[in-house]
Design a protein around this motif. Structure first.
Motif, PDB file in Angstrom:
ATOM      1  N   TYR A 152     -14.975  37.702  81.139  1.00 43.55           N
ATOM      2  CA  TYR A 152     -14.368  36.359  81.828  1.00 43.55           C
ATOM      3  C   TYR A 152     -14.900  35.211  81.155  1.00 43.55           C
ATOM      4  O   TYR A 152     -15.930  34.764  80.964  1.00 43.55           O
TER       5      TYR A 152
ATOM      6  N   ARG B  30     -14.205  31.997  80.833  1.00 40.21           N
ATOM      7  CA  ARG B  30     -14.680  30.829  81.462  1.00 40.21           C
ATOM      8  C   ARG B  30     -16.045  30.679  81.722  1.00 40.21           C
ATOM      9  O   ARG B  30     -16.472  29.632  82.078  1.00 40.21           O
TER      10      ARG B  30
ATOM     11  N   ALA C   7      -8.649  36.716  81.152  1.00 40.68           N
ATOM     12  CA  ALA C   7      -9.838  37.550  81.219  1.00 40.68           C
ATOM     13  C   ALA C   7      -9.400  38.930  81.228  1.00 40.68           C
ATOM     14  O   ALA C   7      -8.288  39.495  81.903  1.00 40.68           O
TER      15      ALA C   7
ATOM     16  N   VAL D 172     -17.327  29.915  78.109  1.00 42.90           N
ATOM     17  CA  VAL D 172     -16.624  28.402  77.341  1.00 42.90           C
ATOM     18  C   VAL D 172     -15.966  27.909  78.513  1.00 42.90           C
ATOM     19  O   VAL D 172     -15.050  28.207  78.991  1.00 42.90           O
ATOM     20  N   ASN D 173     -16.746  26.643  78.902  1.00 37.69           N
ATOM     21  CA  ASN D 173     -16.087  25.896  80.076  1.00 37.69           C
ATOM     22  C   ASN D 173     -14.724  25.275  79.741  1.00 37.69           C
ATOM     23  O   ASN D 173     -14.700  24.573  78.746  1.00 37.69           O
ATOM     24  N   GLY D 174     -13.670  25.470  80.188  1.00 40.56           N
ATOM     25  CA  GLY D 174     -12.321  24.930  80.110  1.00 40.56           C
ATOM     26  C   GLY D 174     -11.707  25.865  79.278  1.00 40.56           C
ATOM     27  O   GLY D 174     -10.333  25.603  79.186  1.00 40.56           O
ATOM     28  N   SER D 175     -12.031  27.041  79.166  1.00 39.64           N
ATOM     29  CA  SER D 175     -11.261  27.986  77.993  1.00 39.64           C
ATOM     30  C   SER D 175     -10.248  28.388  79.044  1.00 39.64           C
ATOM     31  O   SER D 175     -10.294  28.611  80.269  1.00 39.64           O
ATOM     32  N   ILE D 176      -8.868  28.557  78.271  1.00 44.08           N
ATOM     33  CA  ILE D 176      -7.599  29.142  79.179  1.00 44.08           C
ATOM     34  C   ILE D 176      -7.404  30.471  78.741  1.00 44.08           C
ATOM     35  O   ILE D 176      -6.132  31.114  78.944  1.00 44.08           O
TER      36      ILE D 176
ATOM     37  N   GLY E  87      -6.192  29.237  70.901  1.00 44.51           N
ATOM     38  CA  GLY E  87      -7.502  29.417  70.652  1.00 44.51           C
ATOM     39  C   GLY E  87      -7.956  29.133  69.202  1.00 44.51           C
ATOM     40  O   GLY E  87      -6.894  29.205  68.298  1.00 44.51           O
TER      41      GLY E  87
END
Lengths: 500, 300
Positions: free
Chosen positions: B188, B190, B200, B193-197, B167
């Motif tokens: 959570y 995601r 959670a 931020v769309n696509g975050s790995i 990150g």
């Protein structure tokens, strides 16, 4: 001098029979083999979590940042050191021409050590969610060890040192083969490195050991774990098992000693190259870069020695499993050290630092180099410890190729992806998340490579287990260094002396 | 401290080895051991101890330390922890008696322990390197990000410099986003931020009511620490005070407002006033309205 001539010159007295029990070696070996399967599966889980971050969602002790340090520490202290202890227990009595000082102490060492590792797993996975420093991680890379588990490890290491050193001083062979030097180095350096890395922040008032002092000691320790604990142990193993399994004398004893002393005096200065361009003083980074390049001296002396030793014996690679692992490990040792030296250059470090490139690099060190040498030692020593032939040569071959191809996939994907990511970070128009998305195909390949490596580990453990428990009658007797069971003709320390 | 202890330990060790040596018939093994130890100690002295004399590395000698990090009097912090208030920042001379100053309040220090336990430093570094691309990446608007300085770290035990950026770097994260944004993101990632790995961290929340998880004390401590990262870092600005120059926070108010707005537009809230009085989930929403509730686990 030709090999045959040396062998003819061996005095008969040196081949006298010595019955080695190898009890301590067996215990340490099984502790290591059990742990590599466990920590290998954890590593695979960590690589899968890159692809499916919601896997085991809500299970705190299986979150990625908790299994990652357990995988790293487990592979070094749970697998590499126990298996090298087993190799020490196997090599030292045979090279000293005496029995191990105390087999029972050796068994106790393994029990104490594995308890420490198990406590570390518990403390760092931390299902109890505690922040008590006695039980939870210390929060620094490579020195996560909770205080309770550090105590077990230090006690076990003292027991090991006493045991091995007592065997040294009772030796009957005057000549000290280079593997013994590396073993002595490993014993001494580990005690210093482990205590310095794991204890100052607890022993001294918190205020005197903070910030960059802490970071500098952390990276002194982190680099020395690989350079002064794992490397001498792995080189000792290779220096013994390469001439033994290739049935050829060592290329040069003098060269190996140059490698030994330069390793000891150069490796310690490298820690700061983990913080190139960081907030530490500029001159310290430069010193670290220079000494990273000086590392070519010990590396090339070891690699030259190994390749000199198998000169003329390359045809054995077709059938000789331990030799396959040692040669592949030697190539990886050369590659990883070259890569490491160049990574310390500011221009390259600016791109590769913080990226997945480094993960590929560190796996080449711990898997390609250290673990391959340990595999070779296991395949050579286990049949001789149990006085039975290896259960399956074919399975060992499969293990080699799965590990080799799996590792190449794993690290190549990370090097290409990591370099690409480093270049993308220098372009401020790309959002951070888009550089993460660009890594995802590479992470798929990495997980595939990791799966191959873990399958290989299961085959390895099964093969050794069947070798140990097979009902086949024992073959010959494994005496002193002079009399090996099975097909390898007798070797004595004097026959391990160098060609040049 | 270590400067004195290590040489003394070494002398004692050599003495013990020499005593043993007298009684051992085979001396070469022992001599080798002493040689190995000597080689090691010489290298150690230079790599570890000499850099530690750097005057910016310790609290009682660091110059202008309060420009780089928050500083509190230890007594103030302890008193504020009992009363549940915020301790005042210490503005005086840092060259006071050893151990009287700390860099974090009691809650932030607990947050550091959570950060350490959850292993945030394995994916997030805390250092901005002096590289063009890196400065451009972490600057916001017209606020140019200052690179890492050794004085920022003198309050940290353990250090969280980090070696990996799965990150982004976090050393200038404080004040960029609201606490609400962080709670939603920790619960959570995601959904923010769309696509975050990022994992959670649901166990930091009490989610017996699945719709509105409530941050536990651990999450509150963690966010209070994350909000300090780089927040008190000041830069010298020549244009201040009519050209005479002066110090100002690195993140200018208008740039902070911009990132706060971006963050707020991502936060999920229940707005009771829409959907005919039944309420519904919306992104953003009115932060100031006390009836609007943050939904860290919302699904929009």
């Amino acid at each position: 001098m030709a090999v045959q001539q040396i062998m003819r010159m061996q005095p008969a007295a040196e081949t006298e029979k010595l019955q080695h029990e190898d009890l301590a070696a067996k215990w340490a070996l099984w502790s290591g083999v059990g742990y590599i399967v466990f920590f290998g599966v954890l590593g695979l889980l960590a690589s899968i979590k890159f692809l499916i971050p919601d896997l085991f969602n809500g299970v705190n002790y299986l979150s990625w940042p908790r299994i990652r340090p357990v995988h790293v520490q487990g592979m070094i202290f749970g697998w590499a050191l126990p298996v090298f202890m087993a190799m020490f227990y196997y090599m030292v009595p045979r090279l000293c021409g005496t029995k191990l000082w105390n087999e029972k102490l050796g068994i106790a060492t393994t029990l104490v050590w594995s308890t420490g590792v198990a406590l570390m797993v518990l403390g760092v996975l931390n299902p109890m969610d505690t922040t008590n420093p006695l039980w939870s991680t210390k929060g620094k890379e490579y020195e996560e060890w909770p205080i309770v588990s550090s105590g077990f490890l230090m006690a076990a290491w003292i027991m090991l040192t006493v045991n091995i050193w007592s065997t040294f001083v009772r030796r009957t062979y005057k000549q000290m083969y280079v593997a013994l030097w590396y073993i002595m180095g490993c014993l001494m350096w580990t005690s210093f490195v482990y205590v310095i890395g794991n204890w100052p922040s607890q022993l001294f008032p918190a205020n005197s050991f903070m910030g960059l002092n802490d970071a500098n000691v952390n990276w002194f320790y982190g680099h020395s774990v690989v350079g002064l604990i794992a490397t001498p142990a792995a080189l000792a193993t290779a220096y013994y098992f390469l001439p033994k399994s290739a049935n050829a004398p060592l290329y040069s004893h003098k060269l190996s000693l140059i490698g030994f002393w330069t390793l000891g005096s150069i490796y310690i200065w490298n820690g700061a190259h983990h913080m190139i361009y960081g907030p530490i003083p500029y001159w310290l980074q430069t010193v670290a870069t220079i000494f990273s390049f000086l590392l070519f001296v010990p590396v090339l002396s070891a690699v030259t020695n190994f390749f000199g030793t198998i000169r003329g014996e390359w045809h054995q690679l077709r059938s000789n499993v331990p030799l396959k692992f040692i040669v592949a490990g030697t190539v990886f040792y050369l590659l990883v050290s070259t890569q490491g030296s160049f990574q310390a250059l500011r221009s390259l470090n600016a791109v590769t630092h913080f990226t997945d490139w480094v993960i590929g690099h560190s796996h080449m060190a711990m898997f390609g180099f250290v673990t391959f040498f340990a595999f070779a030692g296991c395949y050579y020593a286990v049949p001789r410890m149990y006085k039975r032939p290896l259960y399956s040569e074919g399975m060992a071959d499969w293990h080699f190729w799965l590990s080799f191809i799996g590792f190449i996939l794993f690290s190549t994907a990370l090097w290409i992806g990591g370099f690409n990511q480093g270049m993308e970070w220098n372009n401020p128009n790309l959002t951070f998340i888009s550089t993460v998305n660009d890594m995802k195909p590479f992470w798929h390949v990495r997980a595939g490579g990791a799966a191959l490596m873990v399958i290989g580990l299961f085959i390895f453990a099964w093969n050794l287990f069947k070798t140990a428990t097979a009902s086949t009658p024992t073959v010959g007797s494994d005496g002193g260094d002079g009399i090996d069971a099975l097909d390898i003709p007798s070797r004595t320390p004097s026959s391990l002396l160098s060609r040049v | 401290m270590l400067v004195y202890v290590i040489p003394i330990l070494f002398v004692v060790l050599v003495g013990i080895l020499l005593l043993i040596l007298k009684q051992v018939p085979e001396k070469s093994a022992m001599l080798t051991g002493i040689g190995i130890g000597m080689t090691f100690i010489i290298g150690l002295t230079f790599t570890m101890l000499i850099p530690s004399f750097n005057e910016n590395w310790s609290q009682n000698t660091a110059k202008d330390a309060s420009r780089y990090h928050a500083i509190y009097l230890r007594s103030d912090v302890e008193k504020a922890d009992k009363d549940g208030t915020t301790p005042p920042l210490y503005k005086g001379d840092t060259n006071v008696e050893f151990g009287k100053l700390v860099g974090y309040t009691a809650q932030q220090e607990r947050g550091r322990r959570v950060y350490q336990r959850e292993g945030c430093m394995y994916c997030h570094s805390q250092q901005i390197r002096p590289l063009k691309g890196e400065i451009a990446r972490y600057s916001i608007g017209t606020s140019v990000v200052p690179v890492a300085d050794e004085r920022e770290y003198i309050w940290d035990q353990p250090h969280f410099l980090g070696t990996r950026r799965i990150g982004p770097d976090l050393s200038r994260e404080g004040g960029k986003y609201s606490d609400d944004w962080h709670y939603s993101h920790f619960y959570y990632p995601r959904q923010m931020v769309n696509g975050s790995i990022m994992p959670a961290f649901t166990w930091l929340f009490d989610d017996t009511d699945k719709n509105i998880p409530v941050p536990k004390q651990d999450a509150r401590d963690l966010v209070s620490y994350v909000q300090t990262l780089g927040f008190y870092r000041q830069v010298y600005d020549q244009s201040l005070n009519g050209g005479k120059g002066g110090w100002r926070p690195w993140l200018k108010p208008q740039d902070q407002q911009y990132t706060q707005n971006v963050g707020e537009s991502q936060v999920l809230r229940i707005d009771p006033n829409i959907n005919g009085g039944k309420g519904a989930q919306i992104r953003g929403g009115d932060k100031l309205s006390p009836t609007n509730k943050v939904i860290p686990g919302g699904t929009l």
